[in-house]
Design an enzyme around this catalytic site. Structure first.
Site, mmCIF file in Angstrom:
data_model
loop_
_atom_site.group_PDB
_atom_site.id
_atom_site.type_symbol
_atom_site.label_atom_id
_atom_site.label_comp_id
_atom_site.label_asym_id
_atom_site.label_seq_id
_atom_site.Cartn_x
_atom_site.Cartn_y
_atom_site.Cartn_z
ATOM 1 N N LYS A 11 -3.048 36.106 19.111
ATOM 2 C CA LYS A 11 -4.186 36.676 18.397
ATOM 3 C C LYS A 11 -5.472 36.572 19.230
ATOM 4 C CE LYS A 11 -2.278 35.750 13.744
ATOM 5 N NZ LYS A 11 -2.492 34.989 12.465
ATOM 6 N N TYR A 51 -0.468 44.186 8.353
ATOM 7 C CA TYR A 51 -0.724 43.182 7.312
ATOM 8 C C TYR A 51 -0.709 43.773 5.897
ATOM 9 C CZ TYR A 51 -1.877 39.418 10.626
ATOM 10 O OH TYR A 51 -1.824 38.433 11.589
ATOM 11 N N ASN A 114 -5.493 31.151 13.768
ATOM 12 C CA ASN A 114 -4.372 30.226 13.997
ATOM 13 C C ASN A 114 -3.487 30.655 15.163
ATOM 14 O OD1 ASN A 114 -3.193 32.399 12.784
ATOM 15 N ND2 ASN A 114 -2.324 31.267 11.053
ATOM 16 N N HIS A 117 0.934 35.100 15.708
ATOM 17 C CA HIS A 117 1.705 35.689 14.614
ATOM 18 C C HIS A 117 3.162 35.697 15.031
ATOM 19 C CE1 HIS A 117 3.118 38.519 11.553
ATOM 20 N NE2 HIS A 117 3.843 39.042 12.530
ATOM 21 N N GLU A 128 8.082 45.224 12.568
ATOM 22 C CA GLU A 128 6.888 44.885 13.341
ATOM 23 C C GLU A 128 7.062 45.162 14.840
ATOM 24 O OE1 GLU A 128 6.029 40.848 12.227
ATOM 25 O OE2 GLU A 128 5.377 41.428 10.214
HETATM 26 P P1 IDP Z 1 1.852 33.418 8.761
HETATM 27 O O1 IDP Z 1 0.996 34.003 9.863
HETATM 28 O O2 IDP Z 1 2.134 31.968 8.995
HETATM 29 O O3 IDP Z 1 3.084 34.237 8.478
HETATM 30 P P2 IDP Z 1 0.711 34.598 6.340
HETATM 31 O O4 IDP Z 1 0.763 33.962 5.002
HETATM 32 O O5 IDP Z 1 1.611 35.763 6.588
HETATM 33 O O6 IDP Z 1 0.953 33.443 7.431
HETATM 34 O O7 IDP Z 1 -0.809 35.016 6.597
HETATM 35 C C1 IDP Z 1 -1.143 35.910 7.641
HETATM 36 C C2 IDP Z 1 -2.362 35.379 8.344
HETATM 37 O O8 IDP Z 1 -3.477 35.407 7.454
HETATM 38 C C3 IDP Z 1 -2.274 33.913 8.785
HETATM 39 O O9 IDP Z 1 -1.590 33.739 9.997
HETATM 40 C C4 IDP Z 1 -3.739 33.546 8.889
HETATM 41 O O10 IDP Z 1 -4.311 34.090 10.099
HETATM 42 C C5 IDP Z 1 -4.316 34.289 7.708
HETATM 43 N N1 IDP Z 1 -4.332 33.470 6.483
HETATM 44 C C6 IDP Z 1 -3.287 33.114 5.712
HETATM 45 N N2 IDP Z 1 -3.656 32.403 4.641
HETATM 46 C C7 IDP Z 1 -4.995 32.315 4.718
HETATM 47 C C8 IDP Z 1 -5.979 31.700 3.881
HETATM 48 O O11 IDP Z 1 -5.695 31.097 2.836
HETATM 49 N N3 IDP Z 1 -7.277 31.808 4.303
HETATM 50 C C9 IDP Z 1 -7.642 32.452 5.434
HETATM 51 N N4 IDP Z 1 -6.722 33.066 6.236
HETATM 52 C C10 IDP Z 1 -5.428 32.989 5.904
HETATM 53 MG MG MG Z 2 3.229 36.190 7.792
#
Ligand code: IDP
Ligand code: MG
Length: 149
Positions: A11, A51, A114, A117, A128
């Site tokens: 990212k 997304y 984070n 992805h 994807e």
């Molecule tokens: P993942 O990336 O671990 O699969 P997902 O639930 O699919 O997690 O969420 C997609 C992305 O959205 C996350 O990687 C993170 O960047 C962001 N995200 C997820 N949950 C939150 C939240 O509660 N607050 C802010 N950003 C979030």
């Molecule tokens: Mg995800």
């Protein structure tokens, strides 16, 4: 053996922080094979398709702003059980809770930013990978040392 291909995104924070090499190394060192790799700027349209499952979430607007803010590096990686293996290498979504030794656990502190992805299922992976790579951008080749990994 269940050979799978999955999508990894380094990212914008990974690129901005100069961590692309170290993040890509985690997947290479594990024994996964890179079959596609490119830098691109994600536009609103691609971000929305990627997304789509999160469109109703409270963090969706921040997520879209983040993923489109600066270039990313997309990888398609292949290996036995690659979808789960990649998710384990990444660590859980919140870097503050991700275990040491995982990418998010070692390099991250912020829930939105984070670092990586990874597709969450084989069906997501297939969708994807196709979203980010044209068929001719994916490479079939043999790793000479494969029998040792
Ligand atoms: P993942 O990336 O671990 O699969 P997902 O639930 O699919 O997690 O969420 C997609 C992305 O959205 C996350 O990687 C993170 O960047 C962001 N995200 C997820 N949950 C939150 C939240 O509660 N607050 C802010 N950003 C979030
Ligand atoms: Mg995800």
């Amino acid at each position: 053996m269940s050979m799978q291909r999955t999508l990894v995104l380094c990212k914008p924070d990974t690129v901005q922080r100069g961590l692309v090499g170290r993040v890509v190394s985690r997947f290479e060192e594990k024994g996964l094979k890179l079959v596609g790799m490119k830098m691109l700027r994600v536009d609103e349209s691609l971000a929305g398709r990627h997304y789509a499952e999160h469109v109703e979430k409270p963090f969706y607007a921040d997520l879209l702003a983040f993923i489109t803010a600066s270039p990313i590096v997309a990888l398609a990686v292949e290996g036995d059980n690659a979808v789960e293996v990649v998710r384990n290498l990444m660590g859980v979504t919140n870097p503050q809770k991700a275990g040491s030794g995982t990418i998010r656990g070692d390099f991250g502190l912020n829930l939105t930013m984070n670092l990586v992805h990874g597709s969450d299922s084989l069906a997501s992976a297939q969708r994807e990978v196709a979203l980010f790579f044209a068929p001719e951008e994916l490479h079939d080749y043999e790793i000479a040392l494969r029998k040792w990994t």
